[in-house]
Scaffold this motif. Structure first.
Motif, mmCIF file in Angstrom:
data_model
loop_
_atom_site.group_PDB
_atom_site.id
_atom_site.type_symbol
_atom_site.label_atom_id
_atom_site.label_comp_id
_atom_site.label_asym_id
_atom_site.label_seq_id
_atom_site.Cartn_x
_atom_site.Cartn_y
_atom_site.Cartn_z
ATOM 1 N N GLN A 114 0.851 -1.190 0.000
ATOM 2 C CA GLN A 114 0.000 0.000 0.000
ATOM 3 C C GLN A 114 0.885 1.236 0.000
ATOM 4 O O GLN A 114 1.849 1.316 0.750
ATOM 5 C CB GLN A 114 -0.899 0.010 1.220
ATOM 6 C CG GLN A 114 -1.856 1.164 1.237
ATOM 7 C CD GLN A 114 -2.831 1.092 2.398
ATOM 8 O OE1 GLN A 114 -2.922 0.089 3.071
ATOM 9 N NE2 GLN A 114 -3.533 2.158 2.625
ATOM 10 N N TYR A 115 0.522 2.183 -0.821
ATOM 11 C CA TYR A 115 1.281 3.417 -0.907
ATOM 12 C C TYR A 115 0.667 4.470 0.005
ATOM 13 O O TYR A 115 -0.385 4.270 0.602
ATOM 14 C CB TYR A 115 1.348 3.893 -2.362
ATOM 15 C CG TYR A 115 2.127 2.940 -3.233
ATOM 16 C CD1 TYR A 115 3.512 2.941 -3.210
ATOM 17 C CD2 TYR A 115 1.493 2.021 -4.044
ATOM 18 C CE1 TYR A 115 4.245 2.057 -3.981
ATOM 19 C CE2 TYR A 115 2.222 1.130 -4.818
ATOM 20 C CZ TYR A 115 3.592 1.155 -4.774
ATOM 21 O OH TYR A 115 4.304 0.284 -5.537
ATOM 22 N N SER A 116 1.310 5.631 0.099
ATOM 23 C CA SER A 116 0.893 6.684 1.023
ATOM 24 C C SER A 116 -0.462 7.271 0.640
ATOM 25 O O SER A 116 -0.771 7.467 -0.535
ATOM 26 C CB SER A 116 1.936 7.798 1.040
ATOM 27 O OG SER A 116 3.146 7.308 1.560
ATOM 28 N N CYS A 174 2.510 12.068 -7.158
ATOM 29 C CA CYS A 174 3.781 12.746 -7.416
ATOM 30 C C CYS A 174 3.519 14.005 -8.235
ATOM 31 O O CYS A 174 2.831 13.943 -9.262
ATOM 32 C CB CYS A 174 4.715 11.812 -8.173
ATOM 33 S SG CYS A 174 6.257 12.578 -8.707
ATOM 34 N N PRO A 175 4.069 15.154 -7.809
ATOM 35 C CA PRO A 175 3.851 16.386 -8.585
ATOM 36 C C PRO A 175 4.570 16.383 -9.933
ATOM 37 O O PRO A 175 4.204 17.125 -10.829
ATOM 38 C CB PRO A 175 4.398 17.483 -7.676
ATOM 39 C CG PRO A 175 5.301 16.808 -6.716
ATOM 40 C CD PRO A 175 4.829 15.395 -6.588
ATOM 41 N N CYS A 206 8.639 9.222 -4.988
ATOM 42 C CA CYS A 206 7.899 8.528 -6.041
ATOM 43 C C CYS A 206 8.677 7.287 -6.475
ATOM 44 O O CYS A 206 9.880 7.366 -6.738
ATOM 45 C CB CYS A 206 7.684 9.460 -7.226
ATOM 46 S SG CYS A 206 6.837 8.669 -8.616
ATOM 47 N N GLU A 207 7.994 6.181 -6.557
ATOM 48 C CA GLU A 207 8.645 4.936 -6.970
ATOM 49 C C GLU A 207 8.967 4.939 -8.459
ATOM 50 O O GLU A 207 9.942 4.330 -8.884
ATOM 51 C CB GLU A 207 7.744 3.747 -6.629
ATOM 52 C CG GLU A 207 8.406 2.410 -6.802
ATOM 53 C CD GLU A 207 7.509 1.288 -6.352
ATOM 54 O OE1 GLU A 207 7.009 0.551 -7.229
ATOM 55 O OE2 GLU A 207 7.297 1.147 -5.144
ATOM 56 N N ASN A 208 8.172 5.627 -9.260
ATOM 57 C CA ASN A 208 8.384 5.631 -10.707
ATOM 58 C C ASN A 208 9.538 6.530 -11.138
ATOM 59 O O ASN A 208 10.452 6.085 -11.812
ATOM 60 C CB ASN A 208 7.111 6.072 -11.435
ATOM 61 C CG ASN A 208 6.045 5.010 -11.400
ATOM 62 O OD1 ASN A 208 6.311 3.865 -11.102
ATOM 63 N ND2 ASN A 208 4.817 5.411 -11.679
ATOM 64 N N CYS A 209 9.486 7.813 -10.758
ATOM 65 C CA CYS A 209 10.488 8.758 -11.252
ATOM 66 C C CYS A 209 11.542 9.135 -10.199
ATOM 67 O O CYS A 209 12.418 9.932 -10.477
ATOM 68 C CB CYS A 209 9.809 10.026 -11.781
ATOM 69 S SG CYS A 209 9.016 11.028 -10.495
ATOM 70 N N LYS A 210 11.427 8.565 -9.007
ATOM 71 C CA LYS A 210 12.378 8.790 -7.897
ATOM 72 C C LYS A 210 12.399 10.243 -7.429
ATOM 73 O O LYS A 210 13.333 10.673 -6.757
ATOM 74 C CB LYS A 210 13.800 8.349 -8.253
ATOM 75 C CG LYS A 210 13.903 6.931 -8.782
ATOM 76 C CD LYS A 210 13.463 5.930 -7.763
ATOM 77 C CE LYS A 210 13.657 4.519 -8.305
ATOM 78 N NZ LYS A 210 12.660 3.599 -7.869
#
Length: 137
Positions: free
Chosen positions: A73-75, A85-86, A127-131
């Motif tokens: 589960q994410y935040s 993520c912005p 963010c897990e995708n773009c760090k």
């Protein structure tokens, strides 16, 4: 088949690892936790030693990762909505603590040396995708 264990996840606190361990054991997967006793003794060393390592037998890695991904589960914000993520608008965002300035470093060092809680801890989202790292609002 090999009876060697492979690390599939790391947790900052042993309570998180124990919950996932119970879920995997309910599925018949043998689980081993490494460094959980050290972190239970002094939680401030968790980041220094790499957290609690959750290990499973090599033949169970794929099944265990599949189960782990299904319960991850994410935040969420205060209303229960996923935090996005912005930068890339992904909802795969997690909270983490970081020591990036001198004040935070010395607060951590003081807490570590004297066995007290840190006076200054900095938390961000990542963010897990773009760090991308961004602050808590």
């Amino acid at each position: 088949m090999s009876d060697m264990f492979k690390t599939i996840a790391r947790f900052q606190y042993s309570s998180e690892a124990q919950i996932v361990k119970g879920r995997l054991e309910a599925e018949g997967i043998e689980v081993f936790l490494q460094d959980h006793l050290t972190i239970d003794t002094d939680p401030l060393v968790s980041n220094a030693i790499g957290g609690v390592k959750l290990k499973v037998l090599t033949q169970d890695v794929l099944q265990a990762k599949h189960i782990l991904n299904s319960i991850h589960q994410y935040s969420l914000d205060d209303d229960g909505n996923p935090i996005t993520c912005p930068k890339c608008n992904s909802d795969k965002v997690e909270l983490f603590s970081t020591i990036k300035n001198t004040k935070a470093f010395f607060a951590f060092l003081f807490g570590f040396l004297f066995g007290t809680l840190p006076f200054h801890t900095r938390h961000n989202y990542k963010c897990e995708n773009c760090k991308n790292e961004f602050p808590i609002k």
